[in-house]
Design a protein around this motif. Structure first.
Motif, PDB file in Angstrom:
ATOM      1  N   ASP A  48     -43.266  47.489  12.629  1.00  0.00           N
ATOM      2  CA  ASP A  48     -44.419  48.230  11.882  1.00  0.00           C
ATOM      3  C   ASP A  48     -44.041  49.132  11.016  1.00  0.00           C
ATOM      4  N   GLU A  49     -43.273  50.327  11.374  1.00  0.00           N
ATOM      5  CA  GLU A  49     -42.726  51.240  10.455  1.00  0.00           C
ATOM      6  C   GLU A  49     -42.075  50.844   9.167  1.00  0.00           C
ATOM      7  N   VAL A  50     -40.993  49.857   9.352  1.00  0.00           N
ATOM      8  CA  VAL A  50     -40.181  49.511   8.162  1.00  0.00           C
ATOM      9  C   VAL A  50     -41.104  48.602   7.177  1.00  0.00           C
ATOM     10  N   THR A  51     -42.228  48.049   7.771  1.00  0.00           N
ATOM     11  CA  THR A  51     -43.057  47.048   6.933  1.00  0.00           C
ATOM     12  C   THR A  51     -44.092  48.038   6.384  1.00  0.00           C
ATOM     13  N   ARG A  52     -44.629  48.966   6.827  1.00  0.00           N
ATOM     14  CA  ARG A  52     -45.622  50.010   6.141  1.00  0.00           C
ATOM     15  C   ARG A  52     -44.714  50.925   5.174  1.00  0.00           C
ATOM     16  N   THR A  53     -43.487  51.386   5.406  1.00  0.00           N
ATOM     17  CA  THR A  53     -42.977  52.115   4.505  1.00  0.00           C
ATOM     18  C   THR A  53     -42.392  51.362   3.318  1.00  0.00           C
ATOM     19  N   TRP A  54     -42.344  49.852   3.429  1.00  0.00           N
ATOM     20  CA  TRP A  54     -42.024  49.065   2.336  1.00  0.00           C
ATOM     21  C   TRP A  54     -43.245  49.151   1.417  1.00  0.00           C
ATOM     22  N   LEU A  55     -44.473  48.648   1.930  1.00  0.00           N
ATOM     23  CA  LEU A  55     -45.638  48.291   1.528  1.00  0.00           C
ATOM     24  C   LEU A  55     -46.110  49.606   0.687  1.00  0.00           C
ATOM     25  N   THR A  56     -45.849  50.842   1.486  1.00  0.00           N
ATOM     26  CA  THR A  56     -46.454  51.956   0.692  1.00  0.00           C
ATOM     27  C   THR A  56     -45.505  52.478  -0.446  1.00  0.00           C
ATOM     28  N   GLY A  57     -44.242  52.029  -0.586  1.00  0.00           N
ATOM     29  CA  GLY A  57     -43.418  52.362  -1.645  1.00  0.00           C
ATOM     30  C   GLY A  57     -43.889  51.272  -2.792  1.00  0.00           C
ATOM     31  N   LEU A  58     -44.180  50.041  -2.486  1.00  0.00           N
ATOM     32  CA  LEU A  58     -44.530  49.173  -3.254  1.00  0.00           C
ATOM     33  C   LEU A  58     -45.948  49.608  -4.034  1.00  0.00           C
ATOM     34  N   VAL A  70     -59.360  53.805  -3.958  1.00  0.00           N
ATOM     35  CA  VAL A  70     -58.188  52.339  -3.960  1.00  0.00           C
ATOM     36  C   VAL A  70     -57.581  52.713  -2.761  1.00  0.00           C
ATOM     37  N   ALA A  71     -57.223  51.734  -2.003  1.00  0.00           N
ATOM     38  CA  ALA A  71     -56.232  51.624  -0.770  1.00  0.00           C
ATOM     39  C   ALA A  71     -55.925  50.339  -0.841  1.00  0.00           C
ATOM     40  N   LEU A  72     -54.521  50.179  -0.023  1.00  0.00           N
ATOM     41  CA  LEU A  72     -53.976  49.081   0.606  1.00  0.00           C
ATOM     42  C   LEU A  72     -54.090  49.132   2.134  1.00  0.00           C
ATOM     43  N   ARG A 111     -49.333  43.340  -9.185  1.00  0.00           N
ATOM     44  CA  ARG A 111     -48.094  44.103  -8.945  1.00  0.00           C
ATOM     45  C   ARG A 111     -47.801  44.151  -7.556  1.00  0.00           C
ATOM     46  N   LEU A 112     -48.587  43.948  -6.475  1.00  0.00           N
ATOM     47  CA  LEU A 112     -48.648  44.074  -5.196  1.00  0.00           C
ATOM     48  C   LEU A 112     -48.351  42.398  -4.447  1.00  0.00           C
ATOM     49  N   TRP A 113     -49.054  41.665  -4.941  1.00  0.00           N
ATOM     50  CA  TRP A 113     -48.810  40.287  -4.094  1.00  0.00           C
ATOM     51  C   TRP A 113     -47.416  39.601  -4.832  1.00  0.00           C
ATOM     52  N   TYR A 114     -47.167  39.554  -5.948  1.00  0.00           N
ATOM     53  CA  TYR A 114     -45.879  38.966  -6.445  1.00  0.00           C
ATOM     54  C   TYR A 114     -44.709  39.360  -5.601  1.00  0.00           C
ATOM     55  N   PRO A 115     -44.448  40.703  -5.630  1.00  0.00           N
ATOM     56  CA  PRO A 115     -43.406  41.379  -4.835  1.00  0.00           C
ATOM     57  C   PRO A 115     -43.374  40.803  -3.524  1.00  0.00           C
ATOM     58  N   LEU A 148     -62.337  44.392  12.195  1.00  0.00           N
ATOM     59  CA  LEU A 148     -62.418  45.310  13.156  1.00  0.00           C
ATOM     60  C   LEU A 148     -60.980  46.273  13.175  1.00  0.00           C
ATOM     61  N   ASP A 149     -60.037  45.551  13.091  1.00  0.00           N
ATOM     62  CA  ASP A 149     -58.607  46.101  12.960  1.00  0.00           C
ATOM     63  C   ASP A 149     -58.016  46.641  11.779  1.00  0.00           C
ATOM     64  N   LEU A 150     -58.898  46.942  10.807  1.00  0.00           N
ATOM     65  CA  LEU A 150     -58.667  47.389   9.633  1.00  0.00           C
ATOM     66  C   LEU A 150     -57.855  48.599   9.669  1.00  0.00           C
ATOM     67  N   SER A 151     -56.661  48.741   8.871  1.00  0.00           N
ATOM     68  CA  SER A 151     -55.952  50.022   9.253  1.00  0.00           C
ATOM     69  C   SER A 151     -55.234  50.295   7.766  1.00  0.00           C
ATOM     70  N   LEU A 152     -55.174  51.570   7.608  1.00  0.00           N
ATOM     71  CA  LEU A 152     -54.738  51.963   6.192  1.00  0.00           C
ATOM     72  C   LEU A 152     -53.033  51.681   6.173  1.00  0.00           C
ATOM     73  N   VAL A 153     -52.778  51.394   5.212  1.00  0.00           N
ATOM     74  CA  VAL A 153     -51.309  51.327   4.743  1.00  0.00           C
ATOM     75  C   VAL A 153     -50.923  52.497   3.667  1.00  0.00           C
ATOM     76  N   ALA A 154     -51.367  52.448   2.675  1.00  0.00           N
ATOM     77  CA  ALA A 154     -51.393  53.409   1.708  1.00  0.00           C
ATOM     78  C   ALA A 154     -52.692  53.725   0.919  1.00  0.00           C
ATOM     79  N   GLY A 155     -52.703  54.769   0.200  1.00  0.00           N
ATOM     80  CA  GLY A 155     -54.092  55.054  -0.468  1.00  0.00           C
ATOM     81  C   GLY A 155     -55.108  55.928  -0.031  1.00  0.00           C
ATOM     82  N   ASP A 156     -56.489  55.711  -0.171  1.00  0.00           N
ATOM     83  CA  ASP A 156     -57.447  56.541   0.007  1.00  0.00           C
ATOM     84  C   ASP A 156     -57.981  56.359   1.734  1.00  0.00           C
TER      85      ASP A 156
END
Length: 315
Positions: A48-58, A70-72, A111-115, A148-156
């Motif tokens: 979970d940590e490595v995934t969220r870190t990668w997505l936050t950088g993206l 705006v939020a991912l 810019r998010l989905w293609y990478p 119901l399980d929506l959780s913040l990755v990055a953004g607002d």
């Protein structure tokens, strides 16, 4: 950079994120972690940590960092912090309807989905406003349960929290009227995929007693219709998640069906004696979850019927 069919620029995964292939990173994290009993929570937390870190950088490299409104966000296994090594990514690009116009949102989404596609993982994605999330959740039961399980990755962060709160409120307020349809969809899924405890090549996710049913349990308890059974459900869930994680590592594929030819390798990775011991452990966990689900749905139905009773005046 290449051009998409819509004329937008398609960024290369390495150029945008600068962090390499996410699929390989998740597999490496899982392979370096123990599969001994009780170690699964730490392994999934690392994934979970490595995934969220990668997505936050993206998200930041794609231009979403620092934008208000705006939020991912994540749903599914990532939203629940239960991702396996090769679990799909279920992501929502949320916006408040004012921060960006349609063209800017489309550019950010590309810019998010293609990478992510280039990273080697399956992706289920959407772009929705807060109001659209609420509307979809009201119309689609599966979408409502997922949100119901929506959780913040990055953004607002406040935007994500607001959507989750609104969807949860609507779920509770409408749960009694939606319960019959909800139960019907659960029964239909069980009919399609069978009983996990009785299968030689079980579907760890969709069958009766599988991982999806724990999500149903959570949804019923969040509706305040009944309490969730305590005790044996959590160990059963964690064991099925461990089996799924081992299946991903052994096969190199993000699937949930445990085929006969993979039994021995999965059993060995989990430290079990043989395939029979593996299937016995899966069957035991599935029966535990199935019993908890049946009793929870029964109590929820009784709660619904009790609310329909009307007590007249005393004679």
């Amino acid at each position: 950079m290449t051009t998409t069919p819509t004329g937008r620029l398609r960024p290369d995964a390495h150029a945008v994120s600068g962090r390499g292939r996410l699929r390989a990173r998740r597999l490496a994290v899982a392979g370096n972690r123990s599969f001994a009993p009780g170690a699964g929570a730490a392994r999934r937390a690392a994934i979970d940590e490595v995934t969220r870190t990668w997505l936050t950088g993206l998200f930041e490299d794609a231009g979403g960092g620092g934008l208000d409104g705006v939020a991912l966000a994540a749903v599914g296994s990532l939203g629940r912090h239960e991702s396996g090594p090769l679990s799909d990514l279920d992501l929502v690009l949320l916006h408040d309807g004012r921060a960006l116009d349609e063209r800017a949102l489309g550019t950010l989404a590309d810019r998010l989905w293609y990478p992510i596609w280039d990273s080697g993982l399956a992706l289920d994605h959407s772009v929705r406003s807060a109001a659209e999330c609420r509307s979809v959740a009201r119309e689609d039961l599966s979408a409502a349960v997922g949100l119901l399980d929506l959780s913040l990755v990055a953004g607002d962060e406040e935007l994500v929290a607001g959507v989750r709160s609104t969807v949860s409120h609507d779920w509770r307020s409408g749960a009694r009227t939606r319960l019959p349809q909800f139960v019907e969809t659960v029964r239909a899924r069980h009919h399609r995929h069978g009983d996990l405890s009785q299968q030689v090549e079980p579907d760890l996710k969709e069958a009766l007693g599988g991982l999806r049913d724990v999500t149903v349990l959570d949804a019923l308890t969040r509706a305040w219709l009944t309490d969730r059974p305590h005790g044996a459900v959590e160990p059963a869930l964690h064991h099925l998640l461990d089996v799924r994680d081992a299946l991903h590592v052994v096969t190199g594929r993000g699937r949930d069906r445990l085929l006969r030819e993979e039994h021995d390798a999965v059993a060995a990775l989990l430290g079990l004696g043989d395939a029979d011991e593996l299937l016995t452990s899966v069957s035991t966990s599935a029966r535990t979850i199935a019993w908890a689900l049946e009793s929870t749905m029964r109590r929820a139905g009784q709660s619904q019927r009790a609310r329909t009773l009307r007590v007249g005046p005393r004679r």
